[in-house]
Design an enzyme around this catalytic site. Structure first.
Site, PDB file in Angstrom:
ATOM      1  N   ALA A  66       5.142  12.578   1.244  1.00  0.00           N
ATOM      2  CA  ALA A  66       5.680  12.902   2.870  1.00  0.00           C
ATOM      3  C   ALA A  66       6.332  14.239   2.582  1.00  0.00           C
ATOM      4  O   ALA A  66       6.748  14.775   1.495  1.00  0.00           O
ATOM      5  CB  ALA A  66       6.574  11.990   3.246  1.00  0.00           C
ATOM      6  N   GLY A 109       4.091   8.743   0.547  1.00  0.00           N
ATOM      7  CA  GLY A 109       2.906   8.737   1.511  1.00  0.00           C
ATOM      8  C   GLY A 109       1.604   8.913   1.294  1.00  0.00           C
ATOM      9  O   GLY A 109       0.630   8.222   1.784  1.00  0.00           O
ATOM     10  N   GLU A 112       0.393   5.782  -0.080  1.00  0.00           N
ATOM     11  CA  GLU A 112      -0.071   4.707   1.401  1.00  0.00           C
ATOM     12  C   GLU A 112      -0.955   5.152   2.018  1.00  0.00           C
ATOM     13  O   GLU A 112      -1.614   4.246   2.371  1.00  0.00           O
ATOM     14  CB  GLU A 112       1.447   4.919   2.014  1.00  0.00           C
ATOM     15  CG  GLU A 112       2.717   4.177   1.636  1.00  0.00           C
ATOM     16  CD  GLU A 112       3.693   4.380   2.485  1.00  0.00           C
ATOM     17  OE1 GLU A 112       4.396   3.181   2.899  1.00  0.00           O
ATOM     18  OE2 GLU A 112       4.379   5.499   2.695  1.00  0.00           O
ATOM     19  N   GLU A 132       9.938   6.837  -3.861  1.00  0.00           N
ATOM     20  CA  GLU A 132      11.057   6.793  -2.712  1.00  0.00           C
ATOM     21  C   GLU A 132      12.269   6.449  -3.240  1.00  0.00           C
ATOM     22  O   GLU A 132      13.294   6.639  -2.695  1.00  0.00           O
ATOM     23  CB  GLU A 132      10.541   5.981  -1.550  1.00  0.00           C
ATOM     24  CG  GLU A 132       9.459   6.634  -0.758  1.00  0.00           C
ATOM     25  CD  GLU A 132       8.043   6.398  -1.278  1.00  0.00           C
ATOM     26  OE1 GLU A 132       7.097   6.538  -0.415  1.00  0.00           O
ATOM     27  OE2 GLU A 132       7.923   5.855  -2.612  1.00  0.00           O
TER      28      GLU A 132
END
Length: 258
Positions: A66, A109, A112, A132
């Site tokens: 991210a 991310g 993901e 994270e």
């Protein structure tokens, strides 16, 4: 002219290709980029000329995660008002096969996003990670859920708690990816698989995906009942008639996706 800011799309025969296009930022994902990715997927999902969707990234990484700068000043209220993960929920509604071609870093991310794909091919040297925890947070776009369903509770906790980098070989061993190939062959091998799927009956692919996804959540008996209804439904398709007739006549079937 490409109408997207952070991705590029192309159509190669009946295979749609979506490329993450922030190579200088290692394809880090901001909110608009995620919106563009899922929006493009939805368009291709509706397009009758498209049979398979391929997702990959430009540059040396699939996605390093991210865009942290974008989230630095967020708080619970701002995230709720933004409905931070609404676009992520839309990935689960894509009916057509999604193949991911990943390389370099597949972090946070980006990991993901890769897990939203149905099949994954990785190049040699690819690394996967959920880092994270080192930022004082955790995955929020489905990472804890999809990873656990793939590798089991204890291995998922180990990877999520430590944030360690997982090699492509380890990812293959635990069923996270389907295949490892040389970097120069990544797109060639992915497109070869995509082409093979594109020549299968589209409704069969769609209902197989639907049934397998239900198998992840349903108890066995309920899953079998769901599977059975999809099996019956395919007997209303033209492709079922064509496939069985071609088998009896000992010829190659000509599927129309209907």
């Amino acid at each position: 002219m490409n109408r997207f800011e952070f991705i590029e799309t192309s159509l190669k025969r009946n295979i749609a290709v979506i490329e993450l296009n922030r190579p200088r930022q290692l394809n880090s994902l901001n909110r608009k980029m995620v919106n563009e990715i899922v929006g493009a997927m939805e368009e291709f999902d509706r397009d009758e000329n498209v049979r398979v969707i391929v997702l990959t990234g430009k540059g040396r990484a699939f996605s390093a995660g991210a865009d942290i700068d974008e989230m630095l000043d967020d708080n619970p209220v701002s995230l709720e008002q933004l409905n931070q993960f609404a676009d992520w929920d839309r990935f689960a509604l894509i009916k057509k096969p999604i193949l991911g071609a990943v390389k370099g870093f597949v972090f946070g991310g980006g990991f993901e996003l890769a897990l939203c794909c149905d099949l994954l091919i990785a190049s040699i040297g690819t690394e996967f990670s959920f880092p994270e925890v080192g930022l004082g947070v955790m995955p929020g776009a489905g990472g804890t859920q999809r990873l656990t369903k793939l590798v089991g509770r204890t291995k998922a906790l180990e990877w999520l708690w430590t944030g360690e980098r997982i090699s492509a070989e380890t990812a293959l061993k635990h069923g996270v990816i389907n295949k490892i190939v040389a970097p120069e062959l990544l797109m060639e091998e992915t497109m070869k698989l995509a082409d093979r799927l594109a020549n299968q009956p589209l409704l069969s692919l769609r209902l197989i995906k639907d049934s397998v996804n239900k198998a992840v959540d349903y108890p066995l008996y309920e899953g079998m009942q769901y599977e059975r209804k999809n099996f019956y439904l395919l007997f209303a398709s033209q492709d079922q008639k064509e496939g069985m007739t071609a088998f009896v006549e000992k010829r190659k079937p000509n599927y129309k996706g209907k």
